[in-house]
Design a protein around this motif. Structure first.
Motif, PDB file in Angstrom:
ATOM      1  N   GLU A  25      -4.202 -33.355  67.774  1.00 41.67           N
ATOM      2  CA  GLU A  25      -5.455 -33.874  68.324  1.00 41.67           C
ATOM      3  C   GLU A  25      -6.414 -34.288  67.202  1.00 41.67           C
ATOM      4  O   GLU A  25      -7.052 -35.349  67.271  1.00 41.67           O
ATOM      5  CB  GLU A  25      -6.135 -32.823  69.216  1.00 41.67           C
ATOM      6  N   ILE A  26      -6.509 -33.445  66.170  1.00 40.81           N
ATOM      7  CA  ILE A  26      -7.402 -33.777  65.057  1.00 40.81           C
ATOM      8  C   ILE A  26      -6.895 -35.009  64.321  1.00 40.81           C
ATOM      9  O   ILE A  26      -7.671 -35.905  63.970  1.00 40.81           O
ATOM     10  CB  ILE A  26      -7.523 -32.572  64.098  1.00 40.81           C
ATOM     11  N   CYS A  27      -5.591 -35.059  64.093  1.00 33.79           N
ATOM     12  CA  CYS A  27      -5.011 -36.229  63.409  1.00 33.79           C
ATOM     13  C   CYS A  27      -5.283 -37.501  64.195  1.00 33.79           C
ATOM     14  O   CYS A  27      -5.647 -38.538  63.617  1.00 33.79           O
ATOM     15  CB  CYS A  27      -3.514 -36.030  63.209  1.00 33.79           C
ATOM     16  N   THR A  28      -5.133 -37.435  65.523  1.00 34.88           N
ATOM     17  CA  THR A  28      -5.387 -38.606  66.372  1.00 34.88           C
ATOM     18  C   THR A  28      -6.839 -39.042  66.269  1.00 34.88           C
ATOM     19  O   THR A  28      -7.144 -40.237  66.154  1.00 34.88           O
ATOM     20  CB  THR A  28      -5.039 -38.282  67.835  1.00 34.88           C
ATOM     21  N   ALA A  29      -7.742 -38.060  66.309  1.00 40.79           N
ATOM     22  CA  ALA A  29      -9.177 -38.374  66.233  1.00 40.79           C
ATOM     23  C   ALA A  29      -9.519 -39.039  64.901  1.00 40.79           C
ATOM     24  O   ALA A  29     -10.296 -40.011  64.855  1.00 40.79           O
ATOM     25  CB  ALA A  29      -9.992 -37.100  66.418  1.00 40.79           C
ATOM     26  N   ILE A  30      -8.950 -38.540  63.819  1.00 44.27           N
ATOM     27  CA  ILE A  30      -9.238 -39.113  62.497  1.00 44.27           C
ATOM     28  C   ILE A  30      -8.709 -40.532  62.403  1.00 44.27           C
ATOM     29  O   ILE A  30      -9.388 -41.437  61.903  1.00 44.27           O
ATOM     30  CB  ILE A  30      -8.642 -38.227  61.389  1.00 44.27           C
ATOM     31  N   VAL A  31      -7.482 -40.750  62.886  1.00 39.53           N
ATOM     32  CA  VAL A  31      -6.897 -42.093  62.838  1.00 39.53           C
ATOM     33  C   VAL A  31      -7.733 -43.068  63.660  1.00 39.53           C
ATOM     34  O   VAL A  31      -8.054 -44.179  63.211  1.00 39.53           O
ATOM     35  CB  VAL A  31      -5.445 -42.060  63.348  1.00 39.53           C
ATOM     36  N   THR A  32      -8.124 -42.662  64.874  1.00 39.96           N
ATOM     37  CA  THR A  32      -8.911 -43.537  65.746  1.00 39.96           C
ATOM     38  C   THR A  32     -10.242 -43.895  65.106  1.00 39.96           C
ATOM     39  O   THR A  32     -10.669 -45.061  65.110  1.00 39.96           O
ATOM     40  CB  THR A  32      -9.153 -42.842  67.104  1.00 39.96           C
ATOM     41  N   MET A  33     -10.911 -42.890  64.562  1.00 41.33           N
ATOM     42  CA  MET A  33     -12.212 -43.113  63.948  1.00 41.33           C
ATOM     43  C   MET A  33     -12.089 -44.024  62.726  1.00 41.33           C
ATOM     44  O   MET A  33     -12.866 -44.978  62.560  1.00 41.33           O
ATOM     45  CB  MET A  33     -12.815 -41.772  63.539  1.00 41.33           C
ATOM     46  N   ALA A  34     -11.128 -43.742  61.847  1.00 43.58           N
ATOM     47  CA  ALA A  34     -10.973 -44.522  60.631  1.00 43.58           C
ATOM     48  C   ALA A  34     -10.631 -45.975  60.949  1.00 43.58           C
ATOM     49  O   ALA A  34     -11.182 -46.906  60.332  1.00 43.58           O
ATOM     50  CB  ALA A  34      -9.890 -43.904  59.748  1.00 43.58           C
ATOM     51  N   ARG A  35      -9.756 -46.171  61.918  1.00 46.83           N
ATOM     52  CA  ARG A  35      -9.373 -47.543  62.276  1.00 46.83           C
ATOM     53  C   ARG A  35     -10.568 -48.297  62.850  1.00 46.83           C
ATOM     54  O   ARG A  35     -10.734 -49.497  62.599  1.00 46.83           O
ATOM     55  CB  ARG A  35      -8.224 -47.518  63.276  1.00 46.83           C
ATOM     56  N   SER A  36     -11.452 -47.604  63.592  1.00 49.21           N
ATOM     57  CA  SER A  36     -12.627 -48.270  64.153  1.00 49.21           C
ATOM     58  C   SER A  36     -13.594 -48.691  63.057  1.00 49.21           C
ATOM     59  O   SER A  36     -14.401 -49.606  63.248  1.00 49.21           O
ATOM     60  CB  SER A  36     -13.337 -47.332  65.139  1.00 49.21           C
ATOM     61  N   LEU A  37     -13.527 -48.028  61.910  1.00 44.77           N
ATOM     62  CA  LEU A  37     -14.383 -48.370  60.770  1.00 44.77           C
ATOM     63  C   LEU A  37     -13.670 -49.276  59.771  1.00 44.77           C
ATOM     64  O   LEU A  37     -14.202 -49.557  58.697  1.00 44.77           O
ATOM     65  CB  LEU A  37     -14.847 -47.084  60.067  1.00 44.77           C
ATOM     66  N   GLY A  38     -12.454 -49.727  60.123  1.00 46.56           N
ATOM     67  CA  GLY A  38     -11.720 -50.644  59.261  1.00 46.56           C
ATOM     68  C   GLY A  38     -11.098 -49.995  58.051  1.00 46.56           C
ATOM     69  O   GLY A  38     -10.875 -50.662  57.032  1.00 46.56           O
ATOM     70  N   MET A  39     -10.799 -48.693  58.129  1.00 50.30           N
ATOM     71  CA  MET A  39     -10.222 -47.970  56.999  1.00 50.30           C
ATOM     72  C   MET A  39      -8.746 -47.676  57.230  1.00 50.30           C
ATOM     73  O   MET A  39      -8.308 -47.479  58.359  1.00 50.30           O
ATOM     74  CB  MET A  39     -10.959 -46.636  56.791  1.00 50.30           C
ATOM     75  N   ASP A  40      -8.000 -47.621  56.132  1.00 56.34           N
ATOM     76  CA  ASP A  40      -6.618 -47.161  56.196  1.00 56.34           C
ATOM     77  C   ASP A  40      -6.600 -45.637  56.242  1.00 56.34           C
ATOM     78  O   ASP A  40      -7.552 -44.977  55.839  1.00 56.34           O
ATOM     79  CB  ASP A  40      -5.833 -47.636  54.968  1.00 56.34           C
ATOM     80  N   VAL A  41      -5.486 -45.083  56.723  1.00 50.60           N
ATOM     81  CA  VAL A  41      -5.341 -43.625  56.809  1.00 50.60           C
ATOM     82  C   VAL A  41      -4.042 -43.210  56.137  1.00 50.60           C
ATOM     83  O   VAL A  41      -2.974 -43.738  56.449  1.00 50.60           O
ATOM     84  CB  VAL A  41      -5.332 -43.137  58.272  1.00 50.60           C
ATOM     85  N   ILE A  42      -4.133 -42.256  55.200  1.00 47.49           N
ATOM     86  CA  ILE A  42      -2.954 -41.658  54.579  1.00 47.49           C
ATOM     87  C   ILE A  42      -2.852 -40.211  55.045  1.00 47.49           C
ATOM     88  O   ILE A  42      -3.818 -39.444  54.901  1.00 47.49           O
ATOM     89  CB  ILE A  42      -3.034 -41.680  53.037  1.00 47.49           C
TER      90      ILE A  42
END
Length: 575
Positions: A509-526
């Motif tokens: 759940e936390i990983c999903t939230a971080i990915v969703t938030m980062a993508r909405s801000l135009g950031m890549d996620v590692i």
């Protein structure tokens, strides 16, 4: 200013009773001032009086048996005696006045020239000068917000108290206090509310400790307390417990009711040291241990902490030697795309082989480097080594792989990191867009505390083409609040949310939230710490674009990493 109606207390230090009577007759005949005189006939009597003087001025004969006024002045300096000292002498010497004035005397008078008007004027000027000096010292040695002493004044008071304890065989304690989660309050409610809270805290501290004790504010939410005239360890712990209880009461501040807790570290004289620096160092170490255990904890310095301190000093010495003799190693861990396992770059990881100790964990030596400031030259070594790697890759035709390096808040606060990186890259002939800088959430928070210095440094890096990644994301308490305020291209999901001993994705759940938030801000996620195919598959399903971890590769030597970079793929069998 000297008040003519106020009684001026004068302590005369002179081993000749006849000379004392002369001064006594002169001063008691004054019609301008009221003088109250006391006589001290020996150096030993005078030395005791310097420890806790109850006068406005000292008049000191230069020759005191085997001692001199110079000895008195030196003793006054050691005891931090702030009462002005005027030296008188019947000797005919042109060098004595220079000597005593250099030692801190307020003035120097030949006995043959002494008259009542001269004495009145000299005493008045000495007191006025000392009052002006005290006011300057108050401004320099006081915390402007709370009015408490600062670190400089605390060290001086502690040194004076130690001198008394050494003579009397007494004991004292140094307490280091740190408010738990103060940054959270500052960041969520604002600095004005944080300042009001600090004022409330200082008032509560003053209400708990005795007047003979001393409180200082030495940092943002850090206070020190000197407990003087101590009888036992139990007394120090009792004071610490009173402080913790007093601070735990609900605190109405700026329309909010705050619940405050504090952690305290305790060091004792003579058990834990006999100098200000030793006691403060050990109280600080005890505080660190108290905070590690949780909130509202009190920790005395112990033999176990002494072992840790010795280890710290041992590692500090080793780090200095390693810097001088190029004993560090930089390994590279691949970072790759989730969809096709294409290699995008590497994270540079510092390794240190320390003689017979073998490999020292970064989790152990990096905190030592940061605490001692060695992280700045260590960081410069890392930048230089990365530049060497990129230069060799350029010669091999590798130009599409970047290298990420971890940067400490201290490096950014120094204000020299950007220039150092730019000049070294230029000297090695490598492009700045092949660099990535990883900073932790702590760096972002410190950036706020340092009036935007860290943020400004990151903006400058980005303008040069350097990628910015936020490391250990999700482990701090202000991630969402500050993510928009700082220039960043990449968010790294902390390993504790990905694997941490689990086969499946540890915190989906936390990983999903971080990915969703980062993508909405135009950031890549590692995602860091990818260790199993199950974690890999789950991360790809939630849209995580990049990965790093043992599933694909352990950290590699430069030669091994170069081979990977030439291939351009990880050859990871996870599809």
């Amino acid at each position: 200013m000297v008040n003519n109606k106020k009684t001026i207390r004068v302590h005369i230090i002179d081993d000749d009773p006849a000379d004392f009577l002369i001064l006594d007759e002169l001063l008691l005949g004054s019609t301008r001032f009221r003088f109250e005189l006391s006589h001290f006939a020996s150096f030993d009597e005078a030395r005791q009086e310097l420890l806790a003087p109850e006068c406005d001025v000292f008049l000191v004969d230069y020759f005191l048996g085997r001692a001199t006024a110079g000895d008195i002045l030196r003793e006054a300096r050691r005891a931090h005696c702030e009462v002005p000292i005027v030296v008188l002498t019947g000797a005919d010497s042109q060098t004595l006045d220079d000597e005593v004035l250099e030692l801190g005397a307020a003035d120097f008078l030949p006995k043959g020239e002494v008259s009542l008007p001269l004495l009145e004027r000299t005493i008045r000027h000495a007191i006025r000068h000392k009052e002006a000096e005290r006011e300057l010292q108050r401004l320099v040695k006081r915390d402007p917000l709370t009015g408490l002493g600062n670190r400089l004044l605390f060290e001086e008071i502690l040194e004076s108290s130690l001198a008394r304890c050494k003579r009397s065989g007494g004991k004292l304690a140094v307490l280091f206090l740190d408010l738990d989660r103060f940054k959270e309050i500052n960041d969520s409610l604002g600095h004005p509310t944080g300042d009001l809270l600090l004022l409330l805290i200082s008032d509560r501290l003053k209400a708990v400790v005795r007047e003979s004790d001393f409180i200082a504010r030495i940092g943002g939410d850090e206070f020190t307390i000197l407990i003087d005239e101590l009888h036992s360890v139990g007394d120090a712990l009792a004071v610490a417990q009173k402080i913790v209880r007093a601070l735990a009461h609900p605190s109405p501040v700026g329309g909010h009711e705050l619940n405050i807790t504090a952690s305290i570290g305790v060091a004792l004289y003579p058990e834990n040291g006999d100098t200000p620096i030793k006691l403060m160092q050990k109280a600080d170490i005890a505080l660190y241990e108290a905070k590690r255990k949780g909130v509202s904890k009190i920790q005395c310095f112990t033999s176990n902490l002494q072992t840790q301190l010795e280890r710290h000093l041992y590692l500090e010495k080793g780090l200095r030697y390693a810097l001088e003799h190029d004993q560090f190693e930089l390994v590279l861990q691949p970072q790759w795309r989730m969809d096709n396992q294409g290699l995008i770059g590497f994270e540079a990881l510092l390794r240190w082989h320390f003689g017979a100790d073998g490999m020292i964990s970064p989790f152990e030596f990096i905190p030592v480097a940061e605490k001692t400031g060695l992280i700045v030259p260590v960081g410069e070594w890392v930048v230089s080594k990365v530049c060497e790697y990129l230069r060799e890759w350029k010669q091999l035709g590798i130009s599409d792989c970047r290298i990420a390096l971890n940067v400490s808040p201290l490096q950014l606060k120094s204000g020299k990191f950007v220039e150092a990186l730019e000049s070294m890259a230029l000297a090695h002939g490598v492009a700045l867009d092949q660099f990535e800088v990883e900073v932790t959430e702590e760096s972002l928070l410190d950036g706020v505390e340092e009036h935007g210095r860290v943020s400004n440094e990151l903006v400058r890096l980005r303008e040069l083409g350097v990628k910015i990644a936020i490391d250990d994301f999700g482990t701090g308490y202000s991630s969402l609040r500050y993510l928009r305020q700082f220039p960043a291209d990449i968010v790294k999901i902390d390993k504790s949310f990905v694997s941490e001993g689990s086969v499946e994705l540890k915190e989906p759940e936390i990983c999903t939230a971080i990915v969703t938030m980062a993508r909405s801000l135009g950031m890549d996620v590692i995602a860091e710490g990818v260790e199993t195919t199950e974690q890999f598959s789950s991360l790809r399903e939630i849209g995580c674009s990049l990965g790093q971890g043992y599933l694909v590769s352990m950290p590699l030597s430069f030669k091994e990493a170069s081979d990977w970079a030439l291939r351009g793929r990880t050859d990871c069998k996870t599809q």
